[in-house]
Design an enzyme around this catalytic site. Structure first.
Site, mmCIF file in Angstrom:
data_model
loop_
_atom_site.group_PDB
_atom_site.id
_atom_site.type_symbol
_atom_site.label_atom_id
_atom_site.label_comp_id
_atom_site.label_asym_id
_atom_site.label_seq_id
_atom_site.Cartn_x
_atom_site.Cartn_y
_atom_site.Cartn_z
ATOM 1 N N PHE A 71 -14.876 2.714 8.283
ATOM 2 C CA PHE A 71 -13.757 2.994 7.521
ATOM 3 C C PHE A 71 -13.551 3.116 6.120
ATOM 4 O O PHE A 71 -12.474 3.450 5.611
ATOM 5 C CB PHE A 71 -12.548 2.196 8.187
ATOM 6 C CG PHE A 71 -12.842 0.476 7.745
ATOM 7 C CD1 PHE A 71 -12.369 0.137 6.627
ATOM 8 C CD2 PHE A 71 -13.472 -0.196 8.804
ATOM 9 C CE1 PHE A 71 -12.682 -1.210 6.509
ATOM 10 C CE2 PHE A 71 -13.487 -1.473 8.478
ATOM 11 C CZ PHE A 71 -13.022 -2.008 7.621
ATOM 12 N N ASN A 126 -1.654 -0.411 7.321
ATOM 13 C CA ASN A 126 -1.147 -1.743 7.562
ATOM 14 C C ASN A 126 -0.182 -2.370 6.492
ATOM 15 O O ASN A 126 -0.131 -3.511 6.261
ATOM 16 C CB ASN A 126 -2.198 -2.603 7.910
ATOM 17 C CG ASN A 126 -3.373 -3.012 6.952
ATOM 18 O OD1 ASN A 126 -3.132 -2.494 6.112
ATOM 19 N ND2 ASN A 126 -4.159 -3.870 7.343
ATOM 20 N N TYR A 139 -12.222 -3.144 -2.881
ATOM 21 C CA TYR A 139 -12.740 -2.770 -1.610
ATOM 22 C C TYR A 139 -14.132 -3.115 -1.476
ATOM 23 O O TYR A 139 -15.000 -2.784 -0.514
ATOM 24 C CB TYR A 139 -12.040 -1.827 -1.007
ATOM 25 C CG TYR A 139 -10.796 -1.884 -0.107
ATOM 26 C CD1 TYR A 139 -10.352 -3.124 0.352
ATOM 27 C CD2 TYR A 139 -9.921 -0.965 -0.627
ATOM 28 C CE1 TYR A 139 -8.965 -3.147 0.843
ATOM 29 C CE2 TYR A 139 -8.235 -1.407 -0.014
ATOM 30 C CZ TYR A 139 -8.271 -2.584 0.665
ATOM 31 O OH TYR A 139 -6.988 -2.709 0.983
ATOM 32 N N LYS A 143 0.721 -1.253 -0.042
ATOM 33 C CA LYS A 143 0.008 0.137 -0.133
ATOM 34 C C LYS A 143 0.900 1.448 0.273
ATOM 35 O O LYS A 143 2.138 1.295 0.226
ATOM 36 C CB LYS A 143 -0.951 0.034 1.203
ATOM 37 C CG LYS A 143 -1.712 -1.227 1.234
ATOM 38 C CD LYS A 143 -2.717 -1.266 2.534
ATOM 39 C CE LYS A 143 -3.562 -2.558 2.579
ATOM 40 N NZ LYS A 143 -4.563 -2.422 3.747
ATOM 41 N N ARG A 159 -0.416 -15.017 3.505
ATOM 42 C CA ARG A 159 -1.089 -14.572 4.642
ATOM 43 C C ARG A 159 -0.180 -14.645 5.844
ATOM 44 O O ARG A 159 -0.167 -13.947 6.824
ATOM 45 C CB ARG A 159 -2.359 -15.064 4.759
ATOM 46 C CG ARG A 159 -3.319 -14.361 3.650
ATOM 47 C CD ARG A 159 -4.906 -14.839 3.742
ATOM 48 N NE ARG A 159 -5.573 -14.346 4.916
ATOM 49 C CZ ARG A 159 -6.207 -13.027 4.797
ATOM 50 N NH1 ARG A 159 -5.767 -12.091 3.833
ATOM 51 N NH2 ARG A 159 -6.815 -12.614 5.735
ATOM 52 N N HIS A 175 -1.471 -5.868 1.643
ATOM 53 C CA HIS A 175 -2.725 -6.421 1.331
ATOM 54 C C HIS A 175 -2.360 -7.858 0.792
ATOM 55 O O HIS A 175 -1.515 -7.907 -0.167
ATOM 56 C CB HIS A 175 -3.697 -5.861 0.475
ATOM 57 C CG HIS A 175 -4.826 -6.413 -0.015
ATOM 58 N ND1 HIS A 175 -5.882 -6.774 0.551
ATOM 59 C CD2 HIS A 175 -5.209 -7.419 -1.134
ATOM 60 C CE1 HIS A 175 -6.877 -7.545 0.034
ATOM 61 N NE2 HIS A 175 -6.213 -8.107 -1.223
ATOM 62 N N THR A 224 -4.661 -8.434 10.363
ATOM 63 C CA THR A 224 -5.001 -7.196 9.953
ATOM 64 C C THR A 224 -4.418 -6.119 10.799
ATOM 65 O O THR A 224 -3.873 -5.164 10.240
ATOM 66 C CB THR A 224 -6.577 -7.058 9.870
ATOM 67 O OG1 THR A 224 -7.015 -8.006 8.868
ATOM 68 C CG2 THR A 224 -7.035 -5.700 9.318
ATOM 69 N N GLU A 231 -9.118 -10.625 -7.689
ATOM 70 C CA GLU A 231 -8.251 -9.327 -7.337
ATOM 71 C C GLU A 231 -7.391 -9.285 -8.648
ATOM 72 O O GLU A 231 -6.932 -8.046 -9.123
ATOM 73 C CB GLU A 231 -7.881 -9.150 -5.901
ATOM 74 C CG GLU A 231 -8.767 -9.246 -4.902
ATOM 75 C CD GLU A 231 -8.256 -9.364 -3.512
ATOM 76 O OE1 GLU A 231 -6.974 -9.421 -3.237
ATOM 77 O OE2 GLU A 231 -9.125 -9.169 -2.766
HETATM 78 P P1 CMP Z 1 -6.743 -5.162 3.886
HETATM 79 O O1 CMP Z 1 -6.202 -6.291 4.097
HETATM 80 O O2 CMP Z 1 -6.358 -4.274 2.642
HETATM 81 O O3 CMP Z 1 -8.345 -5.311 3.777
HETATM 82 C C1 CMP Z 1 -9.352 -4.173 4.125
HETATM 83 C C2 CMP Z 1 -8.629 -3.119 4.965
HETATM 84 O O4 CMP Z 1 -9.425 -2.313 5.643
HETATM 85 C C3 CMP Z 1 -7.548 -3.647 5.973
HETATM 86 O O5 CMP Z 1 -6.386 -4.207 5.220
HETATM 87 C C4 CMP Z 1 -7.333 -2.499 6.697
HETATM 88 O O6 CMP Z 1 -6.278 -1.762 6.054
HETATM 89 C C5 CMP Z 1 -8.508 -1.485 6.661
HETATM 90 N N1 CMP Z 1 -9.316 -1.834 7.868
HETATM 91 C C6 CMP Z 1 -9.702 -2.737 8.534
HETATM 92 N N2 CMP Z 1 -10.274 -2.276 9.721
HETATM 93 C C7 CMP Z 1 -10.198 -1.020 9.741
HETATM 94 C C8 CMP Z 1 -10.459 -0.130 10.732
HETATM 95 N N3 CMP Z 1 -11.174 -0.292 11.939
HETATM 96 N N4 CMP Z 1 -10.210 1.030 10.161
HETATM 97 C C9 CMP Z 1 -9.351 1.476 9.218
HETATM 98 N N5 CMP Z 1 -9.148 0.582 8.389
HETATM 99 C C10 CMP Z 1 -9.442 -0.532 8.475
#
Ligand code: CMP
Length: 144
Positions: A58, A113, A50, A10, A86, A116, A92, A127
Site C-alpha cells: 500500500f 483513516n 512513511y 489527513k 492514540r 495519524h 488503524t 515526526e
Molecule cells: P497511519 O497511522 O498513518 O500509518 C500508516 C498508514 O498506512 C495507516 O495509517 C493507514 O492509513 C495506511 N495503511 C495501513 N494498512 C493499509 C492497507 N492495508 N491498505 C492501505 N493503507 C494502509
C-alpha cells in the site's frame, strides 16, 4: 519538557471538515496544542514520514493519498500524550476501531483513516522534526 506527539489530520479528514471536531476532542481531554499548520506535504516529506512502510503493497498509494491535498499537522503536549492521543484516535482499521474513537466514529476504510498519531515518543520526536521548524512550536509553559 513535557511529552509531545505528532498528530496529522489527513486529506480525507480535512476535506470532510473534521478539523474542529478533532481539535475539540484533544482539547477536552486536557491535552495542549503547541503547534499547528495546514500543509500539503511534498512527496519527499511523505516518503520520509512513511519510510518504515517502504516496500509494502500500500506504500505508493499511501504516498499518493497523503500528498493529494492539505494535511492539518499538529503537535500536542501533555502527560503520556503519545498513548493518550492514540486512545483518542483508535485502531488503524476504522472498522475495528471502537466507537467513541475518532476512527471508529468517522471512518470505514484503512486507507482513508482520517488521522495519524505517532506510535512512540521516539517516532514523535522524529515526526515533529520532519514536519515542523523549531520556531513553529510554542515554548513549554506558554499557556494557549
Ligand atoms: P497511519 O497511522 O498513518 O500509518 C500508516 C498508514 O498506512 C495507516 O495509517 C493507514 O492509513 C495506511 N495503511 C495501513 N494498512 C493499509 C492497507 N492495508 N491498505 C492501505 N493503507 C494502509
Amino acid at each position: 519538557t513535557a511529552e509531545r506527539t505528532f498528530v496529522a489530520i489527513k486529506p480525507d479528514g480535512v476535506q470532510r471538515k473534521l478539523i474542529g471536531e478533532i481539535i475539540g476532542r484533544f482539547e477536552k481531554k486536557g491535552l495542549k496544542l503547541v503547534g499547528c499548520k495546514l500543509i500539503q506535504p511534498s512527496r519527499k516529506l511523505a516518503e520520509k514520514h512513511y519510510a518504515e512502510h517502504k516496500g509494502k503493497p500500500f506504500y505508493e498509494g499511501l504516498l499518493d493519498f497523503i500528498t493529494s491535498g492539505p494535511v492539518f499537522a499538529m503537535v500536542w503536549e501533555g502527560k503520556e500524550v503519545v498513548s493518550t492521543a492514540r486512545s483518542l484516535i483508535g485502531l488503524t482499521d476504522p472498522l475495528k476501531s471502537p466507537m467513541n474513537t475518532i476512527r471508529g466514529d468517522f471512518g470505514i476504510c484503512v486507507g482513508r483513516n482520517i488521522i495519524h498519531g505517532s506510535d512512540s515518543v521516539e517516532s514523535g520526536k522524529r515526526e515533529i522534526n520532519l514536519w515542523f521548524a523549531k520556531n513553529e512550536i510554542v515554548k513549554s509553559g506558554v499557556t494557549i
